[in-house]
Scaffold this active site. Structure first.
Site, mmCIF file in Angstrom:
data_model
loop_
_atom_site.group_PDB
_atom_site.id
_atom_site.type_symbol
_atom_site.label_atom_id
_atom_site.label_comp_id
_atom_site.label_asym_id
_atom_site.label_seq_id
_atom_site.Cartn_x
_atom_site.Cartn_y
_atom_site.Cartn_z
ATOM 1 N N PHE A 204 -0.810 6.949 -1.894
ATOM 2 C CA PHE A 204 -1.907 7.401 -2.756
ATOM 3 C C PHE A 204 -2.835 6.275 -3.196
ATOM 4 O O PHE A 204 -3.873 6.515 -3.767
ATOM 5 C CB PHE A 204 -1.329 8.076 -4.000
ATOM 6 C CG PHE A 204 -0.565 9.313 -3.676
ATOM 7 C CD1 PHE A 204 -1.228 10.521 -3.533
ATOM 8 C CD2 PHE A 204 0.802 9.290 -3.493
ATOM 9 C CE1 PHE A 204 -0.534 11.683 -3.229
ATOM 10 C CE2 PHE A 204 1.504 10.433 -3.196
ATOM 11 C CZ PHE A 204 0.834 11.637 -3.052
ATOM 12 N N ASP B 96 15.557 12.073 2.126
ATOM 13 C CA ASP B 96 14.969 10.977 2.902
ATOM 14 C C ASP B 96 15.664 9.665 2.553
ATOM 15 O O ASP B 96 15.011 8.646 2.349
ATOM 16 C CB ASP B 96 13.464 10.906 2.629
ATOM 17 C CG ASP B 96 12.739 10.093 3.699
ATOM 18 O OD1 ASP B 96 13.360 9.775 4.741
ATOM 19 O OD2 ASP B 96 11.559 9.764 3.488
ATOM 20 N N GLU C 79 -2.914 1.584 -4.010
ATOM 21 C CA GLU C 79 -2.192 0.309 -3.935
ATOM 22 C C GLU C 79 -0.943 0.299 -4.811
ATOM 23 O O GLU C 79 -0.867 1.019 -5.811
ATOM 24 C CB GLU C 79 -3.117 -0.811 -4.408
ATOM 25 C CG GLU C 79 -4.174 -1.124 -3.366
ATOM 26 C CD GLU C 79 -5.362 -1.832 -3.953
ATOM 27 O OE1 GLU C 79 -5.537 -1.805 -5.185
ATOM 28 O OE2 GLU C 79 -6.124 -2.405 -3.162
ATOM 29 N N ALA D 73 0.858 -1.187 0.000
ATOM 30 C CA ALA D 73 0.000 0.000 0.000
ATOM 31 C C ALA D 73 0.886 1.226 0.000
ATOM 32 O O ALA D 73 1.785 1.337 0.834
ATOM 33 C CB ALA D 73 -0.884 -0.009 1.239
ATOM 34 N N GLY D 74 0.650 2.115 -0.954
ATOM 35 C CA GLY D 74 1.395 3.376 -0.984
ATOM 36 C C GLY D 74 0.529 4.468 -0.393
ATOM 37 O O GLY D 74 -0.611 4.225 0.000
HETATM 38 O O1 ACK Z 1 9.022 -3.578 1.370
HETATM 39 P P1 ACK Z 1 8.217 -3.902 0.185
HETATM 40 O O2 ACK Z 1 8.062 -5.273 -0.238
HETATM 41 O O3 ACK Z 1 8.706 -3.023 -1.043
HETATM 42 O O4 ACK Z 1 6.790 -3.200 0.344
HETATM 43 C C1 ACK Z 1 6.735 -1.963 -0.258
HETATM 44 C C2 ACK Z 1 5.412 -1.767 -0.994
HETATM 45 O O5 ACK Z 1 5.682 -1.886 -2.357
HETATM 46 C C3 ACK Z 1 4.782 -0.397 -0.759
HETATM 47 O O6 ACK Z 1 5.660 0.597 -1.191
HETATM 48 C C4 ACK Z 1 6.974 -2.357 -2.571
HETATM 49 N N1 ACK Z 1 7.503 -1.738 -3.778
HETATM 50 C C5 ACK Z 1 7.516 -0.443 -4.083
HETATM 51 N N2 ACK Z 1 8.107 -0.267 -5.283
HETATM 52 C C6 ACK Z 1 8.449 -1.487 -5.738
HETATM 53 C C7 ACK Z 1 9.113 -1.953 -6.911
HETATM 54 N N3 ACK Z 1 9.518 -1.100 -7.833
HETATM 55 N N4 ACK Z 1 9.320 -3.244 -7.040
HETATM 56 C C8 ACK Z 1 8.922 -4.084 -6.081
HETATM 57 N N5 ACK Z 1 8.297 -3.710 -4.950
HETATM 58 C C9 ACK Z 1 8.073 -2.423 -4.783
HETATM 59 C C10 ACK Z 1 7.783 -1.977 -1.357
#
Ligand code: ACK
Length: 979
Positions: free
Chosen positions: A634, A748, A636, A631-632
């Site tokens: 803004f 950050d 999913e 979840a971001g």
């Molecule tokens: O720690 P994670 O598995 O890595 O959980 C977060 C989640 O989405 C919410 O931000 C994953 N995430 C973000 N961008 C990417 C990406 N480019 N490739 C794979 N996972 C991603 C992030």
């Protein structure tokens, strides 16, 4: 058949062996070597364990338990301790000392003889006497000997004593029993010591910290607040943190000795008589200042000697002082209009600098005791009181009078003294033949703006009159200002006056000898006529003209700004990172002309323009969403596939903007894409494109199989070699170098904002300037406003928002620490406030376990207070490259410059385990067949777990040492050694 009676000890040997050193951070709950009477432990069955009590050479009992039923099968002999209160412990350590007979050295026992025994415990809230049910007991471990002995050793009187320590906990009940199960070994249990660890009472920075029991969880610290020692007070709250091994860490804050006390050897001691200390703090007692004394101890201030004083605002450090003596050499200088009095400062200023003088005037008649005060009649310049210069000018005095002036010197303590004041006196007669006064002043006529005056000339003057000076002022504004005009005739028309206003006039004459005194004051009024309309209109006209002029100027200025502004904007919107020709008009920083430069999308008037400029629009039909991965802020985050005609389908991550957004949120979401789209580097997350023309709005980026770096490391604690970790750090540094070269400041940088792909390549992500900070759960509000992730941020960025590539370098140091500690939280559970304070006080994070010195030094380099001293990312990249090319530099040992490093050569696996204080696992390594260092060096964390190392802390210690071992072996092989 039992071997018990053939199994004996050499008291002398044991007596020496049992001598122990002080373990001040251990609290002993049981030590069988110090029990003087019977131990009273229970054995089941009765013919299993034997309790033997012998006396050592000091006549102290040695309690030993033996069992040696090695010839009989199916042994199950239990020995149970008394109930042991756990006191404050949450986790206890059991240290066993025992000897064990080698089965091979006993004939005919194969199959029945064993070489281990089992250790159990059972928690209860109270002792329950003789009742013993083995089923209630929990196994702690199987205990094997590192050293067993044979019959031959006995002949030589060499007994091999083993020491094993096991951790037991968390313990929740009030106490517990220990039990030892023998299953057919030949053992003598020589001593049992049970203890728990504590951070012992300590004094630090004039605060005392009580005995503190560490947390069971070895990675979290106990924060302890100190109490100031006697006669001390808090400056910043004194704190220490109690670590798992009973060590105090991170001292913060302090106490300081109160007034009247000074610090001597860690306590606050009273100032001696004759000394004082006026302020609490880290200062020593001082000798009493001149003319003061203290008879008692612990004086905050010294009292003044008789006749000496301290003014209200005098600091206690200042000498006591007294009033000054009288002024000296008082003289006067008189002309017709001016009387100048002058004197010399007193011979004794009383020891002060705040010397002033007061003048008093007396006008005396023929009898000297017939005097009256006359200050009000005269004017003193600059005034009669508080004079700082040794001179005063007297005017407006009468021409034929005797004046007596008394000049008094004063200082800041004059009011405190009861002694009569000392004055200098002088008498002045003004009857000295100067110019005479004019007669009465008469008004001839008045108009609204003028008054005509005339007066009688003085009847007789010694010198011819040069002219007259007429002084006048508005009666209501007497003290504000006055005007004057000169005339040769005894009349004047004073013009430029206000209508219907009272004025005060006086006149004096001037001759070659100077001025006379002024005549008495006369008050006259101008007439109230409205005939000055014309001039009023004139004024209005001036105002209108000024207003019109001002407005015109304003219009011209506005037009100018609009025109130049629109030009500026046109240039700005025409300015892309690739076509940025006129650098002066680009709002972003331009490090080097010709190098691609980051353009802040917020400088675009129309954000859509920035999105258009820096991103590619993707047709949604080319995207296949497969699953939600997170979840971001803004919406999913999903994983999926992206098809591009003529290219291979690729895995992508898709960030979506959830419905119901306002335009501001849409722009905040797309801002990240406009930033990311400007970058092209293998260590920066790559933007594939955006979907903005249909719903949902999406940002498509390359897929990073291992997700964010912090959680990835935590899931794979201890899995990587130092070289692999340095490889990851090198990638991040390289990405950051690219960003800083482009003039982009991340703000950050943290492991949570780094993504990792399947090849362990790390890429910097999460762009969006201040927005990023708003979204970061780590970001906290600071006193200067704005959200900042305190633990990752450089002090100057926290204090006054000075973000730069140098503050990014600080954050990079924290990322290094996160990586080398496998995702440990920087500064553990310390509060943000404590983190800021400790950084301010110079504390820096210590090297994570097993971290090579060279890397920790690079971290410390990044955490320099002075930001210009921190390394540039380009330096960091080349430093890490050097380390990677020369793996032996990554050993966790300090380098001594100019010398070849001297690595300890472990001879056996046992030695190595001893050296890392993990001796208790020797049998696990042996039993699993890891009996050479080469085989150990190839072990993974799974292997370490598989052989029975269960505690995470121990797994970590072993694996990080294995990595070192690995490097060491490489190094030895390079040098041609064989281990
Ligand atoms: O720690 P994670 O598995 O890595 O959980 C977060 C989640 O989405 C919410 O931000 C994953 N995430 C973000 N961008 C990417 C990406 N480019 N490739 C794979 N996972 C991603 C992030």
């Amino acid at each position: 058949m039992s071997f018990g009676n053939r199994f004996f000890f050499v008291s002398l040997f044991l007596g020496t062996a049992l001598t122990r050193f002080c373990n001040c951070n251990q609290v002993v709950l049981l030590d069988t070597t110090s029990v003087l009477g019977e131990l009273g432990w229970k054995t089941y069955p009765i013919n299993g364990w034997d309790a033997i009590t012998e006396m050592d050479e000091h006549n102290r009992p040695i309690h030993t338990f033996q069992v040696c039923n090695v010839m009989e099968p199916n042994q199950n002999n239990w020995l149970r301790s008394n109930w042991i209160s756990r006191q404050a412990a949450q986790k206890v350590y059991v240290e066993l000392r025992f000897t064990l007979r080698d089965c091979n050295s006993i004939p005919w026992v194969s199959g029945t003889c064993k070489e281990t025994f089992n250790l159990f415990y059972h928690e209860t809230d109270e002792a329950h006497g003789v009742k013993f049910r083995p089923a209630q007991y929990t196994k702690i471990d199987t205990i094997a000997a590192d050293e067993s002995f044979t019959q031959m050793d006995l002949g030589d009187r060499i007994l091999k004593l083993n020491t094993e320590v096991r951790e037991v906990g968390p313990i929740n009940r009030k106490g517990f029993y220990l039990a030892f199960q023998d299953i057919g070994a030949c053992i003598a249990l020589v001593s049992v010591r049970v203890y728990y660890k504590k951070c012992p009472f300590t004094l630090r920075n004039l605060a005392s910290f009580p005995d503190t029991v560490p947390r069971v969880d070895s990675s979290s610290l106990v924060e302890v607040r100190g109490a100031c020692v006697d006669h001390a007070e808090e400056r910043d709250t004194p704190k220490l943190f109690c670590g798992a091994d009973g060590d105090w860490l991170v001292p913060l804050g302090r106490c300081v000795c109160s007034v009247g006390y000074e610090e001597i050897d860690g306590s606050c001691v009273a100032c001696r008589p004759g000394f004082y200390k006026a302020y609490a703090g880290n200062i020593k007692c001082s000798k009493c200042p001149p003319h003061s004394f203290s008879y008692g101890e612990a004086s905050a201030i010294c009292r003044c000697e008789k006749g000496f004083f301290r003014a209200e605002k005098d600091p206690p450090t200042m000498a006591c002082t007294r009033p000054p003596s009288r002024p000296r050499n008082l003289m006067f200088n008189l002309n017709d209009t001016c009387l100048l009095l002058e004197w010399s400062p007193p011979s004794d200023t009383g020891g002060r600098r705040d010397l002033t003088y007061n003048v008093q005037c007396k006008r005396c008649g023929p009898e000297p005791d017939h005097c009256q005060l006359c200050e009000d009649e005269l004017r003193f310049l600059p005034g009669p009181l508080g004079l700082t210069n040794a001179t005063v000018t007297v005017v407006d005095f009468s021409a034929h009078a005797n004046y007596t002036f008394e000049i008094e010197s004063l200082n800041g303590v004059s009011d405190m003294s009861s002694f009569p004041r000392q004055v200098a006196i002088i008498t002045v007669s003004t009857d000295q033949g100067g110019p005479s006064l004019v007669g009465a002043l008469k008004k001839d006529w008045a108009s609204p703006n003028s008054i005509a005056l005339s007066w009688q000339q003085p009847e007789q003057t010694a010198l011819p009159i040069i002219d007259y000076e007429v002084k006048y002022y508005e009666k209501e504004h007497e003290l504000l200002s006055y005007s004057s005009t000169r005339t040769k005739a005894p009349s004047v028309i004073v013009s430029g006056l206000k209508p219907a206003t009272w004025y005060v006039f006086s006149v004096r004459t001037r001759t070659a000898a100077g001025y006379s005194s002024y005549s008495p004051k006369y008050e006259y009024e101008t007439t109230g006529d409205s005939s000055n309309m014309a001039s009023d209109q004139g004024q209005v006209l001036v105002i209108v003209t000024a207003a019109v002029g001002g407005f015109t100027l304003l219009v011209i200025l506005t037009l100018f700004l609009l025109i130049t502004g629109s030009k500026l904007h046109k240039k700005q919107t025409a300015c892309t990172p690739l076509h940025c020709i006129d650098y002066s008009l680009c709002l972003s920083t331009v490090p080097f002309p010709g190098i691609k430069t980051y353009v802040d999308p917020d400088t675009y008037e129309d954000p859509t323009q920035a999105v258009h400029e820096f991103t590619k629009e993707i047709d949604p039909s080319r995207i296949r969403i497969e699953r939600v991965i997170g979840a971001g802020e803004f919406g999913e985050v999903c994983s999926g596939r992206l098809r591009t005609p003529g290219k291979k389908e690729i895995a992508v991550a898709i960030k979506t903007l959830k419905g119901g957004y306002v335009e501001r949120q849409r722009w905040d979401f797309l801002r990240e894409a406009s930033i990311m789209g400007q970058f092209d580097h293998p260590n920066i997350i790559r933007l594939e494109g955006v979907v903005t023309k249909s719903r949902p709005v999406m940002i498509v980026v390359e897929y990073m199989e291992n997700g964010s770096l912090d959680s990835f490391l935590r899931q794979h604690d201890g899995h990587f070699t130092v070289i692999q970790l340095v490889g990851m750090l090198r990638g991040i540094a390289s990405g950051m170098k690219y960003l800083s070269d482009m003039g982009y400041v991340h703000r950050d940088l943290a492991a949570r904002n780094i993504l990792v792909n399947s090849n362990l390549v790390c890429k910097v992500s999460d762009f969006g300037l201040s927005r990023v900070l708003e979204d970061d759960p780590e970001a906290a509000y600071t006193t200067t406003g704005g959200k900042i992730p305190i633990r990752w941020t450089a002090p100057e960025a926290i204090s006054y928002r000075k973000f730069s590539s140098a503050s990014d370098a600080w954050s990079y140091g924290i990322v290094m620490w996160e990586v080398m500690s496998y995702g440990e939280r920087p500064y553990w559970e310390m509060s943000n406030q404590d983190v800021i304070l400790s950084i301010e006080e110079g504390y820096r994070l210590p090297a994570p376990m097993g971290c090579p010195v060279a890397l920790h030094q690079l971290m410390l380099h990044c955490w320099q207070k002075e930001r210009n001293h921190r390394p540039k990312f380009t330096d960091i990249v080349s430093f890490l490259d050097k380390l990677i090319r020369n793996p032996s530099s990554l050993l966790p040992l300090p380098e001594s410059p100019g010398e070849e490093m001297d690595y300890p050569m472990f001879i056996s696996v046992g030695d190595w385990l001893d050296s890392i204080k993990m001796s208790q696992y020797k049998s696990n390594f042996m039993a699993a067949g890891y009996n050479t260092l080469d085989s150990v060096a190839r072990m993974s964390i799974e292997d370490v777990r598989r052989i029975g190392v269960e505690l995470i802390g121990h797994q970590r210690r072993i694996i990080s040492s294995i990595q070192t071992l690995h490097l060491q072996l490489l190094h030895e092989h390079e040098k041609g050694f064989h281990v």
